[in-house]
Every structure is written in structure tokens, then in C-alpha cells.
Design an enzyme around this catalytic site. Structure first.
Site, PDB file in Angstrom:
ATOM      1  N   GLN A 282       0.838  -1.195   0.000  1.00  0.00           N
ATOM      2  CA  GLN A 282       0.000   0.000   0.000  1.00  0.00           C
ATOM      3  C   GLN A 282       0.875   1.248   0.000  1.00  0.00           C
ATOM      4  O   GLN A 282       2.099   1.162   0.169  1.00  0.00           O
ATOM      5  CB  GLN A 282      -0.882   0.003   1.254  1.00  0.00           C
ATOM      6  N   HIS A 313      -6.782   3.961  21.281  1.00  0.00           N
ATOM      7  CA  HIS A 313      -6.092   2.725  21.646  1.00  0.00           C
ATOM      8  C   HIS A 313      -6.355   2.325  23.090  1.00  0.00           C
ATOM      9  O   HIS A 313      -6.395   1.126  23.402  1.00  0.00           O
ATOM     10  CB  HIS A 313      -4.592   2.874  21.369  1.00  0.00           C
ATOM     11  N   ASP A 335       1.741  -0.212  13.566  1.00  0.00           N
ATOM     12  CA  ASP A 335       2.262   1.067  14.040  1.00  0.00           C
ATOM     13  C   ASP A 335       2.768   1.000  15.472  1.00  0.00           C
ATOM     14  O   ASP A 335       3.433   1.911  15.942  1.00  0.00           O
ATOM     15  CB  ASP A 335       1.185   2.149  13.924  1.00  0.00           C
ATOM     16  N   GLU A 355       1.323  -8.297  11.208  1.00  0.00           N
ATOM     17  CA  GLU A 355       1.099  -7.154  10.309  1.00  0.00           C
ATOM     18  C   GLU A 355       1.448  -7.575   8.889  1.00  0.00           C
ATOM     19  O   GLU A 355       2.522  -8.132   8.632  1.00  0.00           O
ATOM     20  CB  GLU A 355       1.979  -5.975  10.744  1.00  0.00           C
ATOM     21  N   ASP A 389      -0.417 -12.248   6.457  1.00  0.00           N
ATOM     22  CA  ASP A 389      -1.841 -11.949   6.427  1.00  0.00           C
ATOM     23  C   ASP A 389      -2.478 -12.569   7.664  1.00  0.00           C
ATOM     24  O   ASP A 389      -2.263 -13.761   7.966  1.00  0.00           O
ATOM     25  CB  ASP A 389      -2.461 -12.534   5.157  1.00  0.00           C
ATOM     26  N   ALA A 390      -3.254 -11.781   8.404  1.00  0.00           N
ATOM     27  CA  ALA A 390      -3.799 -12.252   9.680  1.00  0.00           C
ATOM     28  C   ALA A 390      -4.659 -13.497   9.503  1.00  0.00           C
ATOM     29  O   ALA A 390      -4.611 -14.414  10.337  1.00  0.00           O
ATOM     30  CB  ALA A 390      -4.605 -11.132  10.342  1.00  0.00           C
ATOM     31  N   ASP A 407      -6.921  -4.860  15.508  1.00  0.00           N
ATOM     32  CA  ASP A 407      -6.775  -3.443  15.151  1.00  0.00           C
ATOM     33  C   ASP A 407      -6.585  -3.358  13.645  1.00  0.00           C
ATOM     34  O   ASP A 407      -5.495  -3.108  13.142  1.00  0.00           O
ATOM     35  CB  ASP A 407      -5.586  -2.843  15.896  1.00  0.00           C
TER      36      ASP A 407
END
Length: 553
Positions: A282, A313, A335, A355, A389-390, A407
Site C-alpha cells: 500500500q 487505543h 504502528d 502485520e 496476512d492475519a 486493530d
């Protein structure tokens, strides 16, 4: 079967066209028939490759700018195929001037297709926040380019059919088969070149400009090189000048594309753009961080707002940490901000972050303002980052976790709907300890209540017990059935697929779900937050699954 053309006997009038006009005299070709035929089919190949690149470029850019890739692909493909039919009908009038018509079509297609990405990006960047009738400017532009490119592509095949018959008279079925074979092979090459070559190496804007240049060269070379004797002297010069102008415009745009991108980013994100990189997944943009609050954008959508990230958060993480929390899994959250909140609790022994984009993790480690904001969590030996990939990662064998934090991008984004599916939550439940908790960010309750309650229904369908809750300032979400437009305008919450807020206003509203395989402890979430969410409950919703996503508003 090849049928030689029989000379017309003396005294027999020549056949007339459907329009009743006598055909133009046919000039001899400058090359042998076999060579000419090969050159025409090579032109078909190149033009087909360019046409598919234009199509994919519109789909990709519209998905990035507007969101919902399924909708954008459907719009582009359906409009373009419809327009191709119109172009094919329109090309009937050009058959008597097939060479000149094809040259003009290719020059126009090169200019329109090559500049389409820059034009669409410019409208989005400079008019996206004007509101009113301009609010849908990017969508109107997308439909307009799809129509224009489709009409021009549709005109190609009828004209090429005339040109290939011009070289050697052939059974129409055989000629069509040859043309379509070259066309389909070219489409295959273009379709593969876009994601694996043009997009990663050149980007969308430069890739489209280069494709336009190839298109202009292929069309101009074919007509001016092979069929130049079919054009008048004036026609040859007109076509040559037109192609030179098109190539000059495309080359000028390519030289200025970096300056254009910087100006467009400033128009969208403000002048304080510190980082703008295209990872393998991305586009990542970071603004502020020195004298202004830090904002992190992923593919144009605000993912971290320095004005509200602390409150967001805390609301996501703290209720889930009420109980055993030695082992914590964070899905997304590259992040590091969710991990920062997790590490505030004593007794945490391990934090695994899954992530998909290693570029985000690299930025969170090495960008000084972002690393300071997340408390330098990646320097903590308890934190482990996994690039995966989750969904796929959860399918593997893993030791149970006490807490799982989801998240992830909002479910309204098509690419993330599988991460809010019943199957995904079933996999997440499998890695939870018997008394574990799952925390899910489920979008805005004030602007997208149906999406929020679909998440709740989906979690329950996966066998989890849920506690929905709302976090915000000011007025709680409106009861189910009441319109939210005035509240949206008051708070600045948008109807977009992610938590994109007006950066000049304080954030106001999020909806969360706390879930687990067993009844959740009372007091984990303040009762007033639960009651605020329950006010907007929508019943009778079906769960979202992989094969039947239900997150469209």
C-alpha cells in the site's frame, strides 16, 4: 480457407459499400503479404495489452481513491464493455477510411488512456473536499474515462478487420479468429505486466503514461509504416503531427509526474508531508510529528491521528486486559500503538504483532516521531513482529493467547471484509485461551450502525459472547432508525470506510466489541458505554461470511 480475389471483368461495375459509395482504390503494400499480416497482428497484440492496462489502472486507482474495490471493478468493467459496443457500431462509418480512422483512434486512445490516472488523481486531490456536487467528482470522472476508453477500444477491432483483409482476402471467420487470438494474448501480457512490472516499478501515474506512449507508437507506426499509401499526403502529415503532439504531452507529463504527486499529496494531506512511500502492499504517508500531531495514512485513509490515537487505543485495549494477559496477540497494529497500551499492564510476557505490511513495521521502528509515539515498543524483547496476512496466520498451529486485539481497517473496505467474517472470528476463537478475550474495532456507531451491529452478529455466530460499547464525546449514538446526518456534520465523522476524520476537529466516535468464549467479567467496560451502544442496536441482521460479505451500507 484463402480465396484469391477474382478480377472484375471489363464492363462490370465495381461493388459498392453498404453506404452506396464506391470503395477507394487500393494501393499496393510496401512489404510482402506475410510480413504485412504479421505486423497487423503485432499491432493488435500491443493495442490489446495497452487497453487492458488502462482498464486495470482505472480499477486500481479508483479502489485506492474511492474504496470498495468490488464496486469500482464492477463499474469500470460494465461501463467499458458497454462503451466498446458503442465504439464498434461507430467504427462502421470509418471502414472506408480504415487506415486513417485507426490511426486517429489510437492517437486519441493513447492520450486519454495515458492521462486518465493523472486526471482522476487530480480531481480527487483538489476537489475531494469541496462538497456539494463536487463530492462525487472522482466517481463521475471514473465513469467518463471508462466510457471514453471503452468507445475507442471498441472501434479498434472493426477497423483492424478491414486492414487485415486489405492485406489478403480471407474467410471472415478465419480473420476474426486470428485477430481475437492476437487480442487475447496481448490482453494476457498487459494483465500480467500491470501488477508485476508497471505498478511496482513505475507506479500508477508513470505506468499509465508509458502505456499511452507505447499505444501511440504502435498505432502510428502501423498506419504510417504499412498503410501510408492509403492516406493522402495531408492525412499522413496530420496523423504524424497528432502522434508527435500526443507523445510530447505524455513525455512532458512523465517529466513532471514527481512534482505533480508532491503537489497532490499536499492538497490531500497538507504541506507537512514527511514520509510518502509505496510499499509492496500500500501507499504509506506520514504527516506532522514535529510541531504538529502525527497522522499516518494507509492508501489515503487515516489510520493514526495524533489528535485522538491515545483515546482510541486505550478504549480498544484496556477492557480486554481485564483478566489474565500474559500472552497477547495483536492482529494488524503494525504502528505499535496498540502494543504500547498492552505493555502498560504488569504481567505481560509476550506480545505478537501480525502485520501484513513490513513497511509499516519498518516505519514504526525507525521513524523517530512515530517510534517515540509508540514508546519504542519494538525495542522491547517481549514484542515480536510477524509479517503475514492475519487470516492465513491464524490457520496455523499456535499456543493459546489470553488476549487478542483486532486493530484492522474497517470492514467497509472490500479487502478487509474477510477479516470481519464469521470464519475469521472462528479462527480467532481457536487461539483464545478458555477465559481469553477478543477486542475488535468495529467502526463508527454514529455514521455506520448497521456495519457495527453486523460485526456483533458475526461474532455471536462464531460462538463468542459479546459486549458492545461506544466511546466518544458529546451525544451518544442515535437510537436505531433515527437519521444520523446532523450528528455526522456536527462531529466531522465521515461516511467513508475507515476512521477518516476532519483533521481540524476533535475525533468523536468509535464502536468496539469485547468478545470471548465464556461470559465476560462485569466491569470490564463501563456500563454507560455499553448502554450508549445498545441504544442504536439493530436486530435481525445476518452474519457476514467469506462467500457472502454483508458490510455494504
Amino acid at each position: 480457407m484463402i480465396e484469391p480475389r477474382t478480377p472484375v471483368p471489363s464492363g462490370v461495375p465495381r461493388a459498392r459499400s453498404e453506404e452506396g459509395r464506391a470503395p477507394l482504390p487500393v494501393a499496393p503494400l510496401p512489404v510482402k503479404q506475410a510480413t504485412g499480416r504479421f505486423l497487423v497482428l503485432a499491432g493488435v497484440f500491443l493495442c490489446a495489452a495497452c487497453g487492458l492496462v488502462y482498464e486495470l489502472e482505472l480499477v486500481a486507482l479508483a479502489s485506492y481513491l474511492i474504496g470498495d474495490s468490488v464496486t469500482q471493478a464492477s463499474v469500470v468493467l460494465s461501463v467499458m464493455v458497454f462503451a466498446m459496443g458503442i465504439g464498434s457500431l461507430g467504427a462502421k462509418r470509418l471502414r472506408l477510411r480504415a487506415a486513417a480512422g485507426f490511426g486517429a483512434v489510437e492517437a486519441a486512445l493513447a492520450l486519454v488512456g495515458g492521462c486518465s490516472a493523472m486526471a482522476l488523481y487530480a480531481v480527487f486531490a483538489w476537489t475531494g473536499d469541496w462538497g456539494g456536487s463536487w463530492a462525487g467528482g472522482s466517481r463521475y470522472m471514473l465513469v467518463g474515462f471508462s466510457l471514453a476508453i471503452g468507445v475507442l477500444i471498441g472501434a479498434e477491432v472493426p477497423l483492424l478487420m478491414v486492414l487485415i483483409q486489405r492485406i489478403r482476402r480471407q474467410d471472415p471467420g478465419g480473420a476474426v479468429a486470428d485477430l481475437f487470438a492476437a487480442d487475447y494474448v496481448g490482453a494476457l501480457v498487459g494483465g500480467l505486466a500491470f501488477p508485476f512490472l508497471l505498478l511496482p516499478m513505475l507506479g500508477q501515474l508513470t505506468g499509465a503514461l508509458l502505456t499511452g506512449a507505447v499505444n501511440a507508437l504502435a498505432g502510428g507506426a502501423l498506419v504510417l509504416g504499412l498503410f501510408r499509401r492509403d492516406l493522402t499526403r495531408r492525412g499522413r502529415w496530420t496523423l504524424l503531427v497528432a502522434n508527435v503532439v500526443v507523445l510530447g504531452l505524455l513525455a512532458s507529463a512523465a517529466v513532471l509526474v514527481d512534482d505533480f504527486e508532491r503537489a497532490a499529496r499536499q492538497a490531500m494531506y497538507g504541506k507537512d508531508v514527511r514520509v510518502a512511500v509505496q510499499t509492496g502492499v500500500q501507499e504509506v504517508v506520514v504527516t506532522g510529528g514535529k510541531h504538529e500531531p502525527l497522522n499516518l495514512y494507509l492508501d489515503g485513509r487515516l489510520r493514526v491521528s495524533g489528535r485522538d490515537q491515545q483515546r482510541y487505543h486505550e478504549a480498544l485495549v484496556r477492557p480486554a486486559m481485564d483478566g489474565p494477559h500474559a500472552r497477547v496477540l495483536i492482529l494488524g497494529g503494525g504502528d505499535g500503538l496498540a502494543a504500547r497500551e498492552v505493555l502498560r499492564f504488569p504481567g505481560v510476557r509476550q506480545v505478537d504483532i501480525v502485520e501484513i505490511d513490513p513497511g509499516v513495521v519498518h516505519l514504526a521502528r525507525n521513524d523517530p516521531p512515530l517510534s517515540a509515539l509508540n514508546g519504542h515498543v519494538y525495542e522491547d524483547p517481549r514484542v515480536r513482529a510477524v509479517t503475514a496476512d492475519a487470516f492465513r496466520w491464524l490457520r496455523g498451529p499456535h499456543a493459546p493467547y489470553d488476549v487478542v486485539i483486532s486493530d484492522l481497517p474497517d470492514p467497509g473496505i472490500t479487502a478487509s471484509t474477510k477479516l470481519y467474517s464469521q470464519e475469521f472470528y472462528g479462527l480467532a476463537a481457536q487461539v483464545l485461551a478458555p477465559d481469553g478475550r477478543l477486542a475488535v474495532h468495529a467502526g463508527s456507531l454514529s455514521s455506520r450502525p448497521r456495519v457495527f451491529w453486523t460485526v456483533d452478529t458475526t461474532l455471536r455466530a462464531a460462538g463468542l459472547r459479546t459486549v458492545p460499547y461506544w466511546v466518544g464525546t458529546g451525544e451518544p449514538p442515535a437510537p436505531a432508525g433515527r437519521r444520523h446526518g446532523a450528528w455526522d456534520r456536527l462531529t466531522g465523522i465521515t461516511d467513508g470506510p475507515d476512521r477518516t476524520l476532519d483533521g481540524t476537529r476533535a475525533p468523536s466516535d468509535w464502536g468496539f466489541e469485547l468478545a470471548g468464549p465464556r461470559p465476560l467479567p462485569e466491569g470490564a467496560v463501563p456500563r454507560e458505554r455499553v448502554r450508549a451502544a445498545e441504544r442504536s442496536r439493530i436486530t435481525g441482521l445476518a452474519p457476514s461470511t467469506l462467500v457472502h460479505p454483508r458490510y455494504a451500507d
